[in-house]
Scaffold this motif. Sequence first.
Motif, short mmCIF file in Angstrom:
data_model
loop_
_atom_site.label_atom_id
_atom_site.label_comp_id
_atom_site.label_asym_id
_atom_site.label_seq_id
_atom_site.Cartn_x
_atom_site.Cartn_y
_atom_site.Cartn_z
N PRO A 81 99.62 66.98 31.36
CA PRO A 81 99.92 65.81 32.20
C PRO A 81 99.92 64.50 31.42
CG PRO A 81 98.35 67.25 33.29
CD PRO A 81 98.49 67.76 31.89
N PHE A 82 99.05 64.39 30.43
CA PHE A 82 98.99 63.17 29.64
C PHE A 82 100.21 63.06 28.73
CE2 PHE A 82 94.73 64.41 30.79
CZ PHE A 82 94.16 63.24 31.24
N LEU A 83 100.67 64.19 28.19
CA LEU A 83 101.89 64.16 27.39
C LEU A 83 103.10 63.79 28.23
CD1 LEU A 83 101.37 67.39 25.23
CD2 LEU A 83 101.00 65.03 24.54
N LEU A 84 103.17 64.32 29.44
CA LEU A 84 104.27 63.95 30.33
C LEU A 84 104.21 62.47 30.68
CD1 LEU A 84 104.35 67.02 32.74
CD2 LEU A 84 106.01 66.43 30.98
N GLY A 85 103.00 61.97 30.96
CA GLY A 85 102.86 60.55 31.26
C GLY A 85 103.28 59.67 30.09
N ALA A 86 102.90 60.08 28.88
CA ALA A 86 103.30 59.31 27.69
C ALA A 86 104.82 59.35 27.50
CB ALA A 86 102.60 59.86 26.45
N LEU A 137 100.54 66.68 39.14
CA LEU A 137 101.87 66.13 39.34
C LEU A 137 101.84 64.80 40.08
CD1 LEU A 137 104.90 66.50 39.05
CD2 LEU A 137 104.89 67.76 41.21
N PHE A 138 101.03 64.71 41.11
CA PHE A 138 101.08 63.54 41.98
C PHE A 138 99.98 62.52 41.71
CE2 PHE A 138 103.28 66.84 44.41
CZ PHE A 138 104.45 66.17 44.69
N VAL A 139 99.03 62.84 40.84
CA VAL A 139 97.94 61.90 40.58
C VAL A 139 97.86 61.56 39.09
CG1 VAL A 139 95.46 61.48 40.74
CG2 VAL A 139 96.64 62.70 42.58
N ILE A 140 97.63 62.57 38.26
CA ILE A 140 97.34 62.30 36.85
C ILE A 140 98.57 61.72 36.14
CG2 ILE A 140 96.65 63.32 34.66
CD1 ILE A 140 95.04 65.35 36.16
N VAL A 169 99.38 58.07 37.18
CA VAL A 169 98.34 57.14 36.73
C VAL A 169 98.43 56.93 35.22
CG1 VAL A 169 95.84 56.85 36.47
CG2 VAL A 169 96.78 57.60 38.65
N VAL A 170 98.58 58.02 34.48
CA VAL A 170 98.71 57.91 33.02
C VAL A 170 99.95 57.10 32.66
CG1 VAL A 170 99.10 59.21 30.90
CG2 VAL A 170 97.42 60.01 32.55
N THR A 171 101.05 57.35 33.33
CA THR A 171 102.27 56.60 33.06
C THR A 171 102.08 55.12 33.33
OG1 THR A 171 103.59 58.53 33.67
CG2 THR A 171 104.70 56.40 33.66
N PHE A 172 101.42 54.78 34.43
CA PHE A 172 101.22 53.37 34.79
C PHE A 172 100.42 52.64 33.73
CE2 PHE A 172 98.74 50.01 36.77
CZ PHE A 172 99.71 49.29 37.44
N TYR A 173 99.29 53.21 33.32
CA TYR A 173 98.43 52.50 32.37
C TYR A 173 99.03 52.48 30.96
CZ TYR A 173 94.67 52.03 35.74
OH TYR A 173 93.93 51.67 36.83
N LEU A 174 99.69 53.56 30.56
CA LEU A 174 100.32 53.54 29.24
C LEU A 174 101.48 52.55 29.21
CD1 LEU A 174 100.40 57.30 28.15
CD2 LEU A 174 98.86 55.49 27.40
N LEU A 175 102.25 52.50 30.28
CA LEU A 175 103.36 51.54 30.33
C LEU A 175 102.84 50.10 30.35
CD1 LEU A 175 106.43 51.32 30.51
CD2 LEU A 175 106.23 51.42 32.99
N LEU A 176 101.72 49.89 30.99
CA LEU A 176 101.13 48.55 31.05
C LEU A 176 100.66 48.09 29.68
CD1 LEU A 176 100.33 46.29 33.08
CD2 LEU A 176 98.10 47.40 33.25
N ASP A 177 100.10 49.00 28.88
CA ASP A 177 99.52 48.64 27.58
C ASP A 177 100.37 49.12 26.41
OD1 ASP A 177 97.34 47.51 28.88
OD2 ASP A 177 96.25 49.41 28.92
N TRP A 178 101.64 49.44 26.65
CA TRP A 178 102.45 50.06 25.60
C TRP A 178 102.59 49.17 24.38
CZ3 TRP A 178 104.01 55.01 25.41
CH2 TRP A 178 104.91 55.35 24.40
N ASP A 179 102.94 47.92 24.57
CA ASP A 179 103.14 47.02 23.43
C ASP A 179 101.85 46.80 22.65
OD1 ASP A 179 105.79 46.79 24.12
OD2 ASP A 179 105.51 44.97 25.29
#
Length: 406
Positions: free
Chosen positions: A32-37, A154-157, A160-170
């Motif tokens: 799930p973390f790899l998919l979020g990334a 699918l619906f939680v992890i 959530v991972v996508t949101f926080y990684l996208l927020l701090d990506w730069d």
Amino acid sequence: MSVPVRKQVMWWGVAALVLFVAMWLLGQAVLPFLLGAGIAYMLDPIADRLERMGLSRTMAVVVITAGAVFMLAAVILLLVPTLLRQAAALIETAPEMMDKARGFVYIHFPELVPEGGTIGSALSDLGQAMGEQLGKFAGTLLGSVRGVFGVVALFVIVPVVTFYLLLDWDRMVERIDALLPREHAVTVRRLATEVDGALSGFLRGQGLVILILGTWYSLALALVGLPFGFFIGIMAAVLSFIPYVGVLIGGATAIGVALFSFWGDPLWIGAVVVIFAIGQVVEGNYLQPKIVGGHVGLHPVWLLLALSVFGALFGFVGLVLAVPLAAALGVLTRFLIERYLESPLYTGKTAPPEPAPPVLVELAPRGTLVTELHKAYRREEAENNEKIAEADAGGPVQHDVPNRQG
């Protein structure tokens, strides 16, 4: 003093081995973390564009997340049930189609398949085997998907991972750049840029091509009334990331179903052929050159090899990581080839010795050294006179004053 090359290779080899073992042991847990990334990587350019339009990073991520959730819900509710239903129906109907094709060949071309011949037996067995194997494959695939993509993952992890990684990506990119070995920072940045170009060219560019082709194939085949047309169109579009494979497999399946369903009505069979011909012309002459052609792509054979190898080693996690790892290995291979072509092993000439460090020479006017020596002598003589005067004021003291009269 720089670290020896042998020791650097050993350290990087140990790091690669640790990563390999971690993927082997923790593959399903970190999926799930790899998919979020991966999703965050694909959506980061959109967030950057929204920032340039005046939105803050947080607001841009919120807008992207809301849009992604809406699109995901629409796909799950509207498209997935239809795809699964048509896929199951096609798998069940495949043996019947094979039997009808075998009967057609028996009637019109009996000399090709004599009774009891090898070809006839092969066609008879192929229909049965196809139904059994496709059914097993579909059950295994759906079972693995249900096991990997649990409801929580699918619906939680993943969101959530996508949101926080996208927020701090730069900030993460800047932090990773600051941690790069200083000696190799420029080279690593260059390789990372090339990997990003290959990935963006394949994932973002090919994703857009698949979306366009999927819309065209599925809607056009559904309009001509082809059974399972929606599923066949999506399948052909998804397989189009390998040149000619999507149109060959999708076209052959669609024409086979059209022959089975529209036999005696060549107009609709010709319509199915025209749909795939138009799709192939548009893809080859407009979509691929305009959308994907400007990027460093991945060779289809290299991509298939990566999917096969990493899928066999790490299962579904390997399939998810196959594309980025194939891009990274491709860029690294090209870099090593460049170094090899510059090395004495290829040229047959020894490398020139390292130049000696430069010597700083300061030019001064003539007589400068003599003037400075006289100034130093006068300063030293003045200091000695002051010490003698202080000693005479305090009483008779024996002094050892250097005689400089000579």
